[in-house]
Write a protein that holds these residues in place. Structure first.
Motif, PDB file in Angstrom:
ATOM      1  N   UNK A  50      10.082 -40.980   5.463  1.00  0.00           N
ATOM      2  CA  UNK A  50      10.133 -39.208   5.684  1.00  0.00           C
ATOM      3  C   UNK A  50      10.835 -38.898   4.736  1.00  0.00           C
ATOM      4  N   UNK A  51      11.620 -39.576   4.058  1.00  0.00           N
ATOM      5  CA  UNK A  51      12.363 -38.847   2.496  1.00  0.00           C
ATOM      6  C   UNK A  51      11.816 -39.598   1.553  1.00  0.00           C
ATOM      7  N   UNK A  52      10.930 -40.534   1.416  1.00  0.00           N
ATOM      8  CA  UNK A  52      10.252 -41.138   0.372  1.00  0.00           C
ATOM      9  C   UNK A  52       9.092 -39.661   0.094  1.00  0.00           C
ATOM     10  N   UNK A  53       8.263 -40.017   1.271  1.00  0.00           N
ATOM     11  CA  UNK A  53       7.241 -38.288   1.582  1.00  0.00           C
ATOM     12  C   UNK A  53       7.748 -37.285   0.817  1.00  0.00           C
ATOM     13  N   UNK A  85       7.189 -49.028   2.201  1.00  0.00           N
ATOM     14  CA  UNK A  85       8.316 -48.543   1.711  1.00  0.00           C
ATOM     15  C   UNK A  85       7.766 -49.170   0.174  1.00  0.00           C
ATOM     16  N   UNK A  86       7.801 -50.564  -0.412  1.00  0.00           N
ATOM     17  CA  UNK A  86       7.221 -50.428  -1.422  1.00  0.00           C
ATOM     18  C   UNK A  86       6.538 -50.474  -2.196  1.00  0.00           C
ATOM     19  N   UNK A  87       5.407 -50.149  -1.757  1.00  0.00           N
ATOM     20  CA  UNK A  87       3.964 -49.848  -1.923  1.00  0.00           C
ATOM     21  C   UNK A  87       4.095 -48.254  -2.215  1.00  0.00           C
ATOM     22  N   UNK A  88       4.898 -47.777  -1.272  1.00  0.00           N
ATOM     23  CA  UNK A  88       5.180 -46.235  -2.001  1.00  0.00           C
ATOM     24  C   UNK A  88       6.231 -45.958  -2.887  1.00  0.00           C
ATOM     25  N   UNK A 146      11.385 -44.464 -17.520  1.00  0.00           N
ATOM     26  CA  UNK A 146      12.208 -42.981 -16.616  1.00  0.00           C
ATOM     27  C   UNK A 146      11.405 -43.162 -15.502  1.00  0.00           C
ATOM     28  N   UNK A 147      12.028 -43.790 -14.716  1.00  0.00           N
ATOM     29  CA  UNK A 147      11.289 -43.738 -13.213  1.00  0.00           C
ATOM     30  C   UNK A 147      11.877 -42.555 -12.178  1.00  0.00           C
ATOM     31  N   UNK A 148      10.992 -42.488 -11.424  1.00  0.00           N
ATOM     32  CA  UNK A 148      11.298 -41.173 -10.507  1.00  0.00           C
ATOM     33  C   UNK A 148      11.941 -42.447  -9.495  1.00  0.00           C
ATOM     34  N   UNK A 149      11.890 -43.162  -8.745  1.00  0.00           N
ATOM     35  CA  UNK A 149      13.270 -44.046  -8.351  1.00  0.00           C
ATOM     36  C   UNK A 149      13.191 -45.124  -8.376  1.00  0.00           C
ATOM     37  N   UNK A 150      15.045 -45.486  -8.096  1.00  0.00           N
ATOM     38  CA  UNK A 150      15.197 -46.589  -8.525  1.00  0.00           C
ATOM     39  C   UNK A 150      15.156 -47.527  -6.659  1.00  0.00           C
ATOM     40  N   UNK A 151      15.147 -48.500  -6.180  1.00  0.00           N
ATOM     41  CA  UNK A 151      14.682 -48.899  -5.522  1.00  0.00           C
ATOM     42  C   UNK A 151      15.211 -50.236  -5.603  1.00  0.00           C
ATOM     43  N   UNK A 152      16.065 -50.953  -4.687  1.00  0.00           N
ATOM     44  CA  UNK A 152      17.237 -52.000  -4.503  1.00  0.00           C
ATOM     45  C   UNK A 152      16.581 -52.730  -3.379  1.00  0.00           C
TER      46      UNK A 152
END
Length: 480
Positions: A281-284, A323-326, A339-345
């Protein structure tokens, strides 16, 4: 023979890291929020025994003490881990207790394994408890254990604490083994919850299903008075304040700010990788803000830490893939070179590195769909000693009842979530300071020591248990 203790904690996992040091010493395993972190402050320096699974398959070898804390490992086979932990606890009870965010699965074989393993934990606790000891059982994994201990050791005081939400009667009644689960929990002398509504739910169920009498704070069942109540769990505020002021953390925070962009607003989320945390939901919401041009990659960045969790459970593997696809889609559509929009760890984080992230974040986004408490929200507040930063907090986290000055939101309402994120990003320094000061005052007064004393004082009216706990300790900010 195992030494006996006057205080015994019984939990699914021992509070160990994955490795024993070459000298045979053990260290606490600390994760974002979580049971081990909650109990660390109150058991450090207290003579007690912790009964739990050590993380391995097969025989459970003896383990060295952690300071004054003795460890009593419980063995699990591969089949037992699959049926008790991955199955009944986390594929039946966990989703049901979190408002059926994911559909629970009922399997008769899982139930039999759950009951067998609960009996093993109860027998281990009975073995290490001194005459008249207090045995404190933790969480939904071990809901049958209180009554089993009562049958084995009627001389001991028995406490049970439910760290996750307890569902409304109409959901709980879906469980095929509802009578045994409810009766198992009511084997305790005191049953504690995060919120008052949970105690009300249990009182309703006890009356309807077991013919028990009583009210929200006391249930007369099986010829005994079972006391119930809300004891909202907290954190070691002093420890987090000191940790966030260490030179390493301050230097790391400065480096993170430089790497993410000095001029950018940083939104941070730290969760276990779990479908109850509202990550999708947060990513959306974040993606739609980028799509609508309300925020731009040149001035805003999101950091999403998703600590691996229950990786062998199919629904969690599917969540990780989605999540990884989104994240990939969002970065592909809105990111720029460098400059990524999201850094995912998707990795565990050291507590010092977490504290550096807390210091870096302009907005902490804690938006679970359902959560017993969520200690990450409290950790963020404790880390912001300069009274800066904004906390966006789900109404459905237990912490929302206490942190009323957060930017509270219904995470199911995407338009409301988007607006709340913008409100937090655009808030004035004066508004943020007022909110943060109020929240910091609350958690300082209601820290982990206050929680433990409140619960153990209610369990043991003599006050002896509470007096044994260490007083809130002063921690030097420059401690290495």
């Amino acid at each position: 023979m195992m030494r006996q203790s006057s205080l015994v904690v019984v939990a699914n996992r021992l509070p160990l890291d994955d490795n024993v040091a070459p000298d045979g010493a053990c260290e606490w395993r600390r994760s974002p929020g979580g049971l081990a972190s909650a109990l660390h402050a109150i058991l450090e320096g207290t003579t007690a025994t912790w009964v739990g699974w050590g993380g391995g398959i097969g025989a459970a070898p003896p383990l060295p003490d952690i300071g004054t804390l003795r460890l009593r490992p419980v063995a699990l086979s591969e089949d037992e881990l699959r049926g008790y932990y991955e199955g009944f606890a986390n594929t039946t009870l966990w989703p049901l207790y979190h408002d059926a965010v994911e559909q629970p699965v009922f399997d008769r074989g899982w139930w039999e394994t759950y009951r067998t393993v609960n009996r093993r934990f109860a027998e281990a606790a009975a073995e290490v408890a001194e005459p008249g000891a207090a045995v404190w059982v933790q969480d939904y994994h071990l809901q049958l254990v209180p009554q089993m201990i009562r049958e084995l050791r009627p001389d001991v005081l028995i406490g049970f604490f439910m760290h996750v939400p307890f569902p409304p009667p109409e959901l709980f009644m879906q469980l095929p083994r509802r009578l045994e689960l409810l009766g198992g929990m009511l084997g305790a002398d005191l049953v504690g919850f995060q919120r008052e509504q949970a105690a009300h739910n249990v009182a309703q169920l006890a009356g309807k299903m077991l013919g028990a009498r009583g009210a929200d704070d006391a249930i007369i069942y099986d010829g005994r008075v079972v006391r119930t109540g809300a004891f909202p769990v907290s954190i070691d505020v002093t420890e987090m304040e000191a940790l966030s002021a260490r030179p390493y953390v301050l230097n790391q925070a400065r480096q993170l700010k430089h790497d993410l962009g000095q001029h950018k607003k940083v939104l941070l989320s730290v969760d276990r990788l779990d479908y109850t945390k509202g990550i999708e939901h947060r990513l959306t919401a974040y993606s739609e803000l980028l799509r609508d041009g309300r925020i731009k990659v040149r001035d805003t960045v999101m950091v999403q830490v998703a600590v691996p969790s229950r990786e062998r459970v199919e629904s969690y593997r599917g969540l990780k893939d989605r999540i990884e696809r989104e994240v990939g889609r969002i970065n592909g559509e809105y990111g720029r070179v460098g400059e990524p929009a999201i850094h995912y760890l998707n990795q565990p984080f050291d507590r010092a590195d977490l504290a550096a992230l807390y210091r870096t974040a302009d907005v902490m986004v804690v938006t679970p769909l359902r959560d017993g408490m969520n200690l990450v929200a409290k950790e963020y507040v404790a880390a912001r000693a300069d009274d800066t930063g904004a906390l966006v907090l789900s109404e459905f986290a237990g912490a929302a009842a206490e942190l009323q000055d957060a930017f509270q939101v219904n995470p199911h309402d995407l338009d409301g979530l988007k607006k709340t994120l913008l409100d937090a990003l655009d808030a004035t320094p004066a508004d943020l300071r007022r909110r943060m000061q109020a929240m910091r005052a609350h958690i300082t007064e209601n820290d982990i020591h206050a929680w433990a004393r409140a619960y153990l004082s209610a369990l043991d009216h003599t006050g002896q248990l509470a007096r044994r706990l260490p007083r809130q300790r002063a921690v030097l900010a420059d401690r290495a």
